[in-house]
Design a protein around this motif. Structure first.
Motif, short mmCIF file in Angstrom:
data_model
loop_
_atom_site.label_atom_id
_atom_site.label_comp_id
_atom_site.label_asym_id
_atom_site.label_seq_id
_atom_site.Cartn_x
_atom_site.Cartn_y
_atom_site.Cartn_z
N VAL A 228 35.45 29.43 46.20
CA VAL A 228 36.19 30.37 47.30
C VAL A 228 36.09 29.70 48.57
CG1 VAL A 228 36.18 32.31 48.85
CG2 VAL A 228 36.48 32.31 46.22
N GLY A 229 34.85 28.65 49.03
CA GLY A 229 35.06 28.15 50.76
C GLY A 229 36.08 26.86 50.22
N MET A 230 36.14 26.36 48.95
CA MET A 230 37.09 25.15 49.14
C MET A 230 38.62 25.28 49.19
SD MET A 230 35.80 22.50 46.20
CE MET A 230 37.41 21.53 46.10
N VAL A 231 39.16 27.10 48.89
CA VAL A 231 40.39 27.35 48.81
C VAL A 231 40.90 28.13 50.26
CG1 VAL A 231 41.75 29.90 48.47
CG2 VAL A 231 40.16 28.30 46.83
N ARG A 232 39.41 28.45 51.02
CA ARG A 232 39.88 28.74 52.34
C ARG A 232 39.78 27.34 52.82
NH1 ARG A 232 34.66 33.11 52.96
NH2 ARG A 232 35.74 35.04 51.80
N ALA A 258 48.59 20.72 50.98
CA ALA A 258 47.75 22.00 50.46
C ALA A 258 48.15 22.97 49.80
CB ALA A 258 47.47 22.19 52.21
N ARG A 259 50.11 23.05 49.70
CA ARG A 259 49.94 24.68 49.08
C ARG A 259 50.05 24.12 47.75
NH1 ARG A 259 54.97 22.39 51.62
NH2 ARG A 259 55.91 21.52 49.66
N GLU A 260 49.86 23.02 47.16
CA GLU A 260 49.64 22.77 45.68
C GLU A 260 48.08 22.77 45.56
OE1 GLU A 260 51.04 18.92 45.08
OE2 GLU A 260 53.19 19.48 46.57
N ARG A 261 47.40 22.87 46.20
CA ARG A 261 45.72 22.58 45.74
C ARG A 261 45.33 23.64 45.88
NH1 ARG A 261 43.66 17.43 50.10
NH2 ARG A 261 41.84 17.59 48.70
N VAL A 262 45.79 24.37 47.36
CA VAL A 262 45.43 26.33 46.88
C VAL A 262 46.01 26.78 45.50
CG1 VAL A 262 46.07 28.19 48.16
CG2 VAL A 262 45.31 26.98 49.57
N ALA A 263 47.20 26.29 45.31
CA ALA A 263 47.74 26.85 43.76
C ALA A 263 46.29 26.49 42.77
CB ALA A 263 48.77 26.39 43.88
N ALA A 264 46.45 25.23 42.77
CA ALA A 264 45.67 25.05 41.71
C ALA A 264 44.19 25.19 41.95
CB ALA A 264 45.61 23.37 41.45
N ASP A 267 43.32 29.37 40.64
CA ASP A 267 43.05 29.18 38.59
C ASP A 267 42.10 28.77 38.73
OD1 ASP A 267 45.95 29.40 38.80
OD2 ASP A 267 46.78 28.00 38.42
N LEU A 268 41.67 27.96 39.38
CA LEU A 268 40.01 27.88 39.10
C LEU A 268 38.68 28.74 39.59
CD1 LEU A 268 40.00 23.83 39.66
CD2 LEU A 268 39.85 24.69 37.55
N VAL A 269 39.06 29.38 40.36
CA VAL A 269 38.39 30.12 41.57
C VAL A 269 38.45 31.48 40.27
CG1 VAL A 269 37.99 31.61 43.16
CG2 VAL A 269 38.45 28.85 42.95
N ALA A 270 39.41 31.24 39.60
CA ALA A 270 40.10 33.39 38.75
C ALA A 270 39.12 32.93 37.84
CB ALA A 270 40.67 33.39 38.59
N LYS A 271 38.81 31.67 37.43
CA LYS A 271 37.37 31.64 36.69
C LYS A 271 36.41 31.70 36.06
CE LYS A 271 42.31 29.24 33.78
NZ LYS A 271 42.34 27.84 33.00
N SER A 272 35.59 31.55 37.86
CA SER A 272 34.64 30.68 37.89
C SER A 272 34.13 32.45 37.63
CB SER A 272 35.03 30.26 39.22
OG SER A 272 33.21 30.96 39.91
#
Length: 495
Positions: A228-232, A258-264, A267-272
């Motif tokens: 989550v810290g990466m997303v923030r 950044a908006r592309e990175r947040v979106a990607a 998806d990964l965070v949701a699976k963590s």
């Protein structure tokens, strides 16, 4: 401890005298995560792409060489952050280290397979350990993925492609000129191959950035930490980019928007399975102290007071205010505040280190020795703190303390051989003892690290004459005398 800043006069004064340790060497200009040390091989338009989106608007601005800082407390914390990540990445045998750059911008990058560079701005603005761990895990992904070596190969291929394309275009231009063709179109034809090559390299760099993001999440999951810290972090970057995204062509950037990175990442965070894991209170407390230290050393008193007003009685706030007080001459008040911190945490080595440093810089070297000895004891003999103790012992100008000074400083330079200040203080200790050969040799080492090879050779030659032939001192001096300077590099000027 040592912190340097080119912009802050009090901090610069501490660099030349004592304390927040003198930084030894300058680094090659820091461009971005994949700037590498390959700027000479990259067309000028490719080089200055920074990690922070805020730097995109200034990517063609002149850059000065960054300055590194050294601090035992911060370096130990970063090692604790990264040890599990490096283990998960299979890099424990590579002796990686995190190098801190004195720069207020949010940036981190790699330039080789041994070091991760991070700006003080990134450390100070990360609100939780998880945020900065995610950033450094991303850089670890570059190293583990061999991205630097692959980028070098991609650059070579792009250069070859550009050269061939330019030669072919030049042939067409010559034919067109002979027949009276349009010269504006000819110029465009010559520029075309280089632009294609440039965009090819940038597309490759963006792919590596996305791969490093995925690797970082993999390492965080492997160490049961939240991504989550990466997303923030990227959400903050996305907010910065809102003001410039309309004016920037995403295809000429080395990093995805950044908006592309947040979106990607979402998806990964949701699976963590660890997305809701929080940093431990102990780690968060150390992180808050690190941020307070950086603010106290790098900001003027009014900025420190705004960030940590007197109404804030937390330990980090008092730490920052104590540092600020000593840096700007209020040493008695600083000592009072530091003593209060020591009373709360009597086994914290960094409070004793700060007290010793404040006294030393106030020309109270004898008073600085006891707290620095305690700091050495509590830190298990941290080399930078032992060097600071040795400096205080030399400054005390007490012949009875010179043997201890030599011992502490010798230990320091053995563990930190690139410390020009450590060698200089060791030379002073030997000089006060009357041991001129070793004083000259230590001075030669210090001078060599500051870049004055000619003077270093002269000092080493004088030392070599005084040492017995073939002795350790003679051999070290002989190495310096016979040292060949590196060939001068020709810098490519940006048009």
């Amino acid at each position: 401890m040592l912190l340097t800043s080119l912009d802050n006069p009090p901090l610069r004064r501490s660099v030349t005298k004592h304390g927040f340790a003198k930084v030894g060497r300058r680094l090659a200009p820091a461009a971005g995560t994949l700037a590498l040390a390959l700027a000479l091989a990259i067309p000028p338009a490719l080089a200055p792409i920074a990690f922070s989106p805020a730097a995109l608007a200034q990517q063609n601005a002149p850059r000065r060489s960054p300055t590194t800082i050294r601090d035992t407390e911060i370096e130990n914390l970063l090692r604790d952050y990264m040890r599990p990540i490096w283990r998960a990445a299979g890099l424990t045998q590579q002796n990686l280290r995190v190098v801190i750059i004195s720069d207020p911008s949010f940036n981190a990058f790699v330039m080789d397979g041994k070091r991760i560079f991070v700006n003080t701005g990134a450390l100070a603005s990360s609100e939780t350990p998880n945020e900065i761990i995610g950033v450094l895990a991303h850089e670890t992904g570059h190293i583990a993925g061999g991205h630097l070596a692959r980028m070098r190969l991609e650059l070579e291929n792009a250069q070859t492609m550009a050269i061939i394309g330019t030669l072919l275009a030049a042939g067409g231009v010559a034919a067109g000129a002979a027949s009276g063709g349009n010269m504006g179109g000819a110029a465009a034809a010559l520029a075309g191959p280089q632009e294609i090559a440039r965009r090819s390299v940038l597309a490759y760099a963006r792919a590596q950035e996305q791969a490093a993001d995925r690797s970082a999440v993999t390492y965080l999951n492997a160490t049961k930490q939240s991504p989550v810290g990466m997303v923030r972090t990227f959400e903050r970057m996305q907010n910065d980019q809102m003001f410039i995204s309309q004016r920037v062509d995403p295809y000429v950037l080395s990093h995805p928007m950044a908006r592309e990175r947040v979106a990607a990442l979402e998806d990964l965070v949701a699976k963590s399975p660890y997305k809701n894991v929080k940093d431990s209170p102990e780690l968060q407390a150390r992180h808050d102290m690190m941020r307070a230290k950086l603010v106290g050393f790098s900001q003027p008193p009014d900025a420190v007071a705004r960030r940590y007003p007197p109404s804030n009685t937390s330990r980090p706030a008092r730490y920052a205010r104590a540092i600020s007080a000593y840096r700007y001459g209020a040493v008695p008040d600083a000592i009072r505040q530091i003593d209060a911190l020591i009373a709360e945490q009597p086994n914290n080595p960094y409070f004793y280190e700060l007290k010793g440093q404040a006294l030393l810089e106030a020309s109270r070297a004898r008073e600085a020795i006891p707290p620095l000895r305690r700091a050495v004891q509590l830190s298990n003999g941290a080399p930078l703190i032992r060097t600071l103790l040795g400096q205080a012992l030399v400054a005390a100008n007490d012949k009875a303390s010179l043997d201890e000074a030599v011992r502490e400083l010798t230990f320091g330079v053995q563990r930190e051989p690139d410390s020009a200040a450590g060698w200089r203080f060791l030379a002073q200790a030997y000089g006060q003892k009357g041991d001129l050969p070793n004083a000259d040799l230590a001075s030669a080492q210090s001078t060599l690290l500051t870049g004055d090879i000619r003077l270093a050779r002269e000092l080493a030659a004088r030392a070599r004459q005084a040492f017995p032939y073939g002795s350790p001192g003679w051999l070290k001096a002989d190495d310096i005398v016979n040292l060949k300077p590196p060939p001068k590099q020709i810098r490519r000027q940006t048009p």
